[in-house]
Design an enzyme around this catalytic site. Structure first.
Site, PDB file in Angstrom:
ATOM      1  CG  ASN A   1      -2.182  -0.871   0.902  1.00  0.00           C
ATOM      2  OD1 ASN A   1      -3.042  -0.486   0.112  1.00  0.00           O
ATOM      3  ND2 ASN A   1      -2.230  -2.048   1.502  1.00  0.00           N
TER       4      ASN A   1
ATOM      5  CG  HIS B   1     -10.064  -3.234   8.010  1.00  0.00           C
ATOM      6  ND1 HIS B   1      -9.252  -3.823   8.962  1.00  0.00           N
ATOM      7  CD2 HIS B   1     -11.084  -4.090   7.813  1.00  0.00           C
ATOM      8  CE1 HIS B   1      -9.772  -4.976   9.337  1.00  0.00           C
ATOM      9  NE2 HIS B   1     -10.882  -5.163   8.654  1.00  0.00           N
TER      10      HIS B   1
ATOM     11  CG  LEU C   1      -0.058  -5.334  10.947  1.00  0.00           C
ATOM     12  CD1 LEU C   1       0.334  -6.731  10.532  1.00  0.00           C
ATOM     13  CD2 LEU C   1      -1.521  -5.062  10.576  1.00  0.00           C
TER      14      LEU C   1
HETATM   15  C1  GAR Z   1      -3.155  -4.728   3.838  1.00  0.00           C
HETATM   16  O1  GAR Z   1      -4.006  -5.694   3.277  1.00  0.00           O
HETATM   17  C2  GAR Z   1      -3.923  -3.848   4.795  1.00  0.00           C
HETATM   18  O2  GAR Z   1      -5.224  -3.569   4.365  1.00  0.00           O
HETATM   19  C3  GAR Z   1      -3.928  -4.700   6.044  1.00  0.00           C
HETATM   20  O3  GAR Z   1      -2.627  -5.245   6.092  1.00  0.00           O
HETATM   21  C4  GAR Z   1      -2.117  -5.396   4.761  1.00  0.00           C
HETATM   22  C5  GAR Z   1      -0.771  -4.734   4.662  1.00  0.00           C
HETATM   23  O4  GAR Z   1      -0.155  -4.998   3.428  1.00  0.00           O
HETATM   24  N1  GAR Z   1      -4.269  -3.943   7.205  1.00  0.00           N
HETATM   25  C6  GAR Z   1      -4.999  -4.431   8.214  1.00  0.00           C
HETATM   26  O5  GAR Z   1      -5.385  -5.576   8.269  1.00  0.00           O
HETATM   27  C7  GAR Z   1      -5.303  -3.429   9.330  1.00  0.00           C
HETATM   28  N2  GAR Z   1      -6.300  -3.952  10.213  1.00  0.00           N
HETATM   29  P1  GAR Z   1       1.025  -4.089   2.859  1.00  0.00           P
HETATM   30  O6  GAR Z   1       2.100  -3.992   3.956  1.00  0.00           O
HETATM   31  O7  GAR Z   1       1.518  -4.855   1.679  1.00  0.00           O
HETATM   32  O8  GAR Z   1       0.455  -2.755   2.508  1.00  0.00           O
END
Ligand code: GAR
Length: 202
Positions: A15, A111, A92
């Protein structure tokens, strides 16, 4: 002047990459990516930031640290870098209340579900998609919302639905939600909020 924005990460940082790419092609003109803050020293997101020349820092929560002290450590980095807007992109760690209070309506979170489904305490990363598959939903998606003191409970800014397909695993579903929703939704929502912040300065 652009809104100095910090992106908080803990993992792979896809992201964050979507924000970097949007900025590179002019789709994020109002938000300057001024800091990437990680809760983990080994997060690949840090490498992505370094490759793009964005300053980085790591702020880990030591076991004996109070939430207040952790929040103060985060706030210090935000002040030091004159940050106006914070984006949680796969961060996280629970954000301490003093940070939430100091940045009211200036912290966004992405999310990977359609809130209010599959959200709140304990719902993060792959877990969210495992639960969606267990429940047998046919549609899931992603949500960008403001962060308040209720986990995943702040005002919703944007949502996008994604179809669950026959034979999906948590991994295939996670990938589709990222590709079809998260990576598109997040840059748009950040731009929208940054633009409003610029207008509110006037
Ligand atoms: C993403 O899918 C984000 O939406 C999720 O963690 C992942 C991070 O991926 N977030 C949550 O679950 C928050 N509750 P990334 O490090 O590749 O962006």
């Amino acid at each position: 002047m652009n809104v100095r924005t910090a992106v908080f990460v803990s993992g792979g940082g896809t992201n964050l990459q979507a924000l970097i790419n949007a900025r590179a092609v002019g789709q994020l003109p109002c938000a300057e990516l001024s800091l990437v803050l990680s809760s983990r020293a080994d997060a690949y997101a840090l490498t992505r930031a370094e490759k793009s020349g964005i300053p980085t820092c790591v702020v880990t929560k030591a076991r004996d640290m109070t939430a207040d002290a952790y929040g103060e450590a985060l706030l210090e980095k935000l002040r030091e870098n004159r940050i106006e807007l914070v984006v949680l992109a796969g961060f996280l760690t629970i954000l301490p209340e003093n940070v939430i209070k100091a940045y009211e309506r200036r912290i966004l979170n992405i999310h990977p579900s359609l809130i209010p489904s599959f959200c709140g305490k304990g719902y993060y990363g792959l877990r969210v998609h495992e639960e969606a598959l267990k429940r047998g939903v046919k549609l899931t998606g992603a949500t960008v919302h403001f962060v308040n003191e209720i986990p995943d409970g702040g005002e919703i800014i944007a949502q996008k639905a994604v179809a669950v397909e026959e034979g999906d695993t948590p991994e295939t579903l996670q990938r589709r939600v990222m590709e079809q929703a998260e990576w598109l939704l997040l840059p748009k929502a950040v731009e929208h909020v940054a633009e409003e912040l610029i207008h509110s300065r006037r």
